[in-house]
Design a protein around this motif. Sequence first.
Motif, PDB file in Angstrom:
ATOM      1  N   LYS A 134       0.846  -1.210   0.000  1.00 41.50           N
ATOM      2  CA  LYS A 134       0.000   0.000   0.000  1.00 41.50           C
ATOM      3  C   LYS A 134       0.874   1.250   0.000  1.00 41.50           C
ATOM      4  O   LYS A 134       0.590   2.222  -0.709  1.00 41.50           O
ATOM      5  N   LEU A 135       1.938   1.205   0.794  1.00 39.58           N
ATOM      6  CA  LEU A 135       2.838   2.367   0.870  1.00 39.58           C
ATOM      7  C   LEU A 135       3.505   2.604  -0.477  1.00 39.58           C
ATOM      8  O   LEU A 135       3.623   3.750  -0.934  1.00 39.58           O
ATOM      9  N   LEU A 137       2.391   1.780  -3.407  1.00 38.27           N
ATOM     10  CA  LEU A 137       1.396   2.296  -4.356  1.00 38.27           C
ATOM     11  C   LEU A 137       1.141   3.784  -4.103  1.00 38.27           C
ATOM     12  O   LEU A 137       0.983   4.557  -5.044  1.00 38.27           O
ATOM     13  N   GLU A 138       1.111   4.152  -2.838  1.00 36.89           N
ATOM     14  CA  GLU A 138       0.862   5.549  -2.495  1.00 36.89           C
ATOM     15  C   GLU A 138       2.025   6.428  -2.945  1.00 36.89           C
ATOM     16  O   GLU A 138       1.808   7.521  -3.488  1.00 36.89           O
ATOM     17  N   HIS A 140       4.022   5.759  -5.405  1.00 36.42           N
ATOM     18  CA  HIS A 140       3.933   5.807  -6.864  1.00 36.42           C
ATOM     19  C   HIS A 140       2.879   6.815  -7.302  1.00 36.42           C
ATOM     20  O   HIS A 140       3.104   7.623  -8.211  1.00 36.42           O
ATOM     21  N   ARG A 141       1.734   6.812  -6.621  1.00 41.02           N
ATOM     22  CA  ARG A 141       0.639   7.722  -6.961  1.00 41.02           C
ATOM     23  C   ARG A 141       1.080   9.176  -6.783  1.00 41.02           C
ATOM     24  O   ARG A 141       0.829  10.024  -7.644  1.00 41.02           O
ATOM     25  N   ARG A 142       1.723   9.437  -5.666  1.00 36.80           N
ATOM     26  CA  ARG A 142       2.126  10.825  -5.386  1.00 36.80           C
ATOM     27  C   ARG A 142       3.233  11.279  -6.331  1.00 36.80           C
ATOM     28  O   ARG A 142       3.255  12.434  -6.757  1.00 36.80           O
ATOM     29  N   GLN A 145       1.618  12.150  -9.478  1.00 36.99           N
ATOM     30  CA  GLN A 145       0.931  13.441  -9.349  1.00 36.99           C
ATOM     31  C   GLN A 145       1.905  14.593  -9.524  1.00 36.99           C
ATOM     32  O   GLN A 145       1.626  15.557 -10.255  1.00 36.99           O
TER      33      GLN A 145
ATOM     34  N   THR B  86      -7.669  -3.618  -6.657  1.00 41.30           N
ATOM     35  CA  THR B  86      -6.933  -2.475  -6.088  1.00 41.30           C
ATOM     36  C   THR B  86      -5.430  -2.731  -6.043  1.00 41.30           C
ATOM     37  O   THR B  86      -4.665  -1.854  -5.639  1.00 41.30           O
ATOM     38  N   GLN B 122     -11.778   2.596  -6.936  1.00 41.03           N
ATOM     39  CA  GLN B 122     -10.422   2.654  -6.377  1.00 41.03           C
ATOM     40  C   GLN B 122      -9.483   1.652  -7.043  1.00 41.03           C
ATOM     41  O   GLN B 122      -8.355   1.460  -6.596  1.00 41.03           O
TER      42      GLN B 122
END
Lengths: 346, 166
Positions: A134-135, A137-138, A140-142, A145, B86, B122
């Motif tokens: 999850k970290l 992916l986050e 990567h997302r940021r 952005q 997800t 999501q």
Amino acid sequence: MSATILENLYSELDIAVFATSENDLFTCITTPPSWLLHFYPTINKGSHLSQHELPDFLQHFVFDAEDHWQRKQKGQLKSGLWMEEGSAGSEYLLEATAILVDDDRLLLLNVIDQDHSNRQEKQLMRDNLLTQEKLELEVHRRTQQIREREEEIAIKLIAAAGKRDEETGAHIRRIGLYSAEMAKELSWPQLLIDDIKLAAPMHDIGKIGIPDNILQKPGRLTEAEFEIMKGHASIGGDMLAGSDIPMLNLASVIANGHHEKWDGTGYPNGLKAEEIPEAARIVAIVDVYDALVHKRVYKAAFPEAEALAIMDEMAINHLDPSLYRLFISIIDKIREIKDQNQDDEI
Amino acid sequence: MIQKKICLLGAFAVGKTSLIKRFVESIFSDKYLTTIGVKINKKTLSVSGQDINLMIWDLEGEDDYTKINTSYLRGAAGYILVADGTRPETLNTALSIHTLVQDLLGNIPAVLAINKADIEDQWLISSESIDNIDKNLTVIKTSAKSGANVELLFSTLSHNMLPIEE
């Protein structure tokens, strides 16, 4: 070893041992451990179970066990772990072992991880793996952005710099997208594909250093005027050079090299063939294409077939012939980019 | 009655056990409890007028340290691959497992479930990735949480496992 010692050993190890013969009955030859009573409350030492009375998983394993016994294979055949629900609803993690001792076909059953410590450890490990995922992916997302914001800022600034001639925002965006598509087809690493998408649009930034009377002249340039105009390549290259940011270094290389020609007759340095950096060769192709298929102050937009016919000629001496073939092979994608990013005013 | 063994396969924490619990017991829990080894569940369903007794093998999920115990696959008449919408990497895992199982067992019926359809907004698995999946593999978007398409998932596989009538 006496039978009593063996009995005690099995009891200590909490193992149930079954012996089977060709008649498909499984005889319990040890005092049943307490956990086994959750599945067979009335079982005793000497009790028989038929194959269909075994748990489903064991019925499946017995097929492999039979093969192991019949082939008189040495060593143990393990079933792998399986979860079985006892009569009281509690779950047991079990494992079976098939073994041949002299000619006795034995099936050992034991409970794994009675205190659940193994299971807890695995649960913790997987919970941690999930959190880590999850970290990542986050992050990567940021990062994505931030990248998109930088891209938008860069496009706006480049378009502003190009306002003086016909470098529209859409043209700039298209050059980046075409170049990225070519880079993808060349199997460039994703980071470099992302870089060229942003770097390629900067190829003409050096025009900032060209006087208006030359840059905006509608007619043909004189020889002297053309010499000045040619300066935009090295001006752009110098402006963008000397940075720690790889994308800007790539932009510098592109700005400097996008007017070099395959046969060495280009400018500013007369580089020839693969002396010209690949990124510059890519932009040379896509820039020519985009200019030909769009209206300019000095010409109408060419139909694509005509544009490509002109480029076919240019691929003999001016454009990298191999990269040009690649460009043609992805012309459908190029066309899609062109159609989806039409000219507009900023 | 026909009896068929099917296996649920995929990365860890994609919802294999949840899909089975929804299908067999009509229950769902948000709490993630990892499966160790394999657990067998049973359910009978009716497909094309025939009763099929499904032996559903819920296999421990794959992670970096744990790979499928291929001995569990022997005798399977079909399988369900499960990915989590997800978590994009779980689709790659499901497709790798598909290749492994096909090499091992041949072209037996399989369905790919992309789970957590209740939070499709999501999802990080793109529509493009889904469109690029081999058309021979049926893809169903499921939600063990809401129950969406869970019956469809098992009935589709069951239907595909029935012998073709001449």
